[in-house]
Design an enzyme around this catalytic site. Sequence first.
Site, short mmCIF file in Angstrom:
data_model
loop_
_atom_site.label_atom_id
_atom_site.label_comp_id
_atom_site.label_asym_id
_atom_site.label_seq_id
_atom_site.Cartn_x
_atom_site.Cartn_y
_atom_site.Cartn_z
CE1 TYR A 10 9.04 -28.91 23.50
CE2 TYR A 10 10.77 -28.04 22.08
CZ TYR A 10 9.42 -28.18 22.40
OH TYR A 10 8.47 -27.59 21.61
CE LYS A 17 15.36 -22.73 25.65
NZ LYS A 17 14.37 -23.35 26.55
#
Length: 443
Positions: A142, A248
């Site tokens: 992602y 992240k």
Amino acid sequence: MTISADAKQLLERDRLAVAGIEKLRFFPIAVQSGKGSWLTEMGGRKLLDLSSTWTACGLGHGHPALIEAMTKAAQNPAGAGGLSAAHPDSVGFAEELLAFVPGKGDRRVYFGHAGTDANEVVFRSARRATGRKRIVTFKHGYHGGLGVAMKVSDVHIAAGVEADPDLFLATYPNPFRPHVTGPDPIRASLEATIAEIDTELAKGDVCCLMAEPILSDGGLIVPPRGFLSRLLEVCRKHDVLLAIDEVKMGLGRPGVMHAFQLDGIVPDIVTFGKLIGGGLPLSAAVAPAWLIDGPPASALLTTAGNPICTAVGRQVMRTLKEEDIPARAKRAGDRFLAGLRALMADSDVIGDVRGEGLAIGLELVKSRDTNARDRLLTTKVVYRAFELGAVVHYVGGNVLEITPPLVIEDSEIDLAVDILEQSIKDAVAGKVSDETVAPFAGW
């Protein structure tokens, strides 16, 4: 668990007013406020936050230093962005980020609003500057929710988004589920991935390879040590840019300041988002000047680099260093992992517990005899944890993604382990029905 009248009312207003296209819901939560590692729902119920809003609130909710920086900047803002003017916090943020991120040579900082636009700019700039079209990313990866960044994210492609026509998806090595058999399947899988990438890069038309140092939304997969160093080696061999997406999994969470430091490398490009803004919309890409220093006005966001977000970004970097957050995350992660692994010893449905620092994945399976993924059980465990007082989401279909605030206390870790233990037992015992979780499909 009874949902309060206030929460029900807010959820109904949300249903009628907010576009579903931007919702990813796992349970009927209506948040009113937060403090430290805790969220408070409408109606007053408190929930232990084991997500940190997908790591964006990684320093916890309402960190005093971030509030002070935000308030000071908001009281005397220097405009609303860095597009057509320089101001001290935008320039200072860029200067400090260059000093904060290891690297050599003449580099520049792009700042935007989210990891999506930071990655988008990297991909577009790499194509323009190198004259090559192809991009290499990884299966189940992602990198963003719009544009090229979305079209090279396999999580979106698997959900029906059209893939970029010049994309190659490589196999991310998963130690729990090696894609190659043999006497040492983990090492064999790593070698197979490197060989696969070497073949693609040898074609001479790849502008950039982007990798997550820990594959987060694809299942919190921690690759074998040496994976990133081997990627850098093969990229150097073929003169291909290596970009590491730290949006992240970076900034102290894995027990080191930057996740790429787990393998002792310095990539060509690093991208940031989520925690870098302390919960505010801020992202950044650190890259060679020849790559992102032009053409002028080719990546325009009016409020990017605004003085409030960049002031908070500067304070985030200071806090990470002043409070020694990476070391704190390492200690907390060791405690959390030990607690979860103790649960695994007594549970046939916990297939694997893995992680670095406070980036932790707990994989749920039908049975450890087969390690077959159990998505429905995972959905029910997440819902039951919400009922019992914790916020945790799942990724990769059957993996609890445990990414609490990096300031979580030992007593809160122990409570989290207890809640997760009970949630798994209750879900296995059938205390959450199929009908209850049906409206909350998650990914």
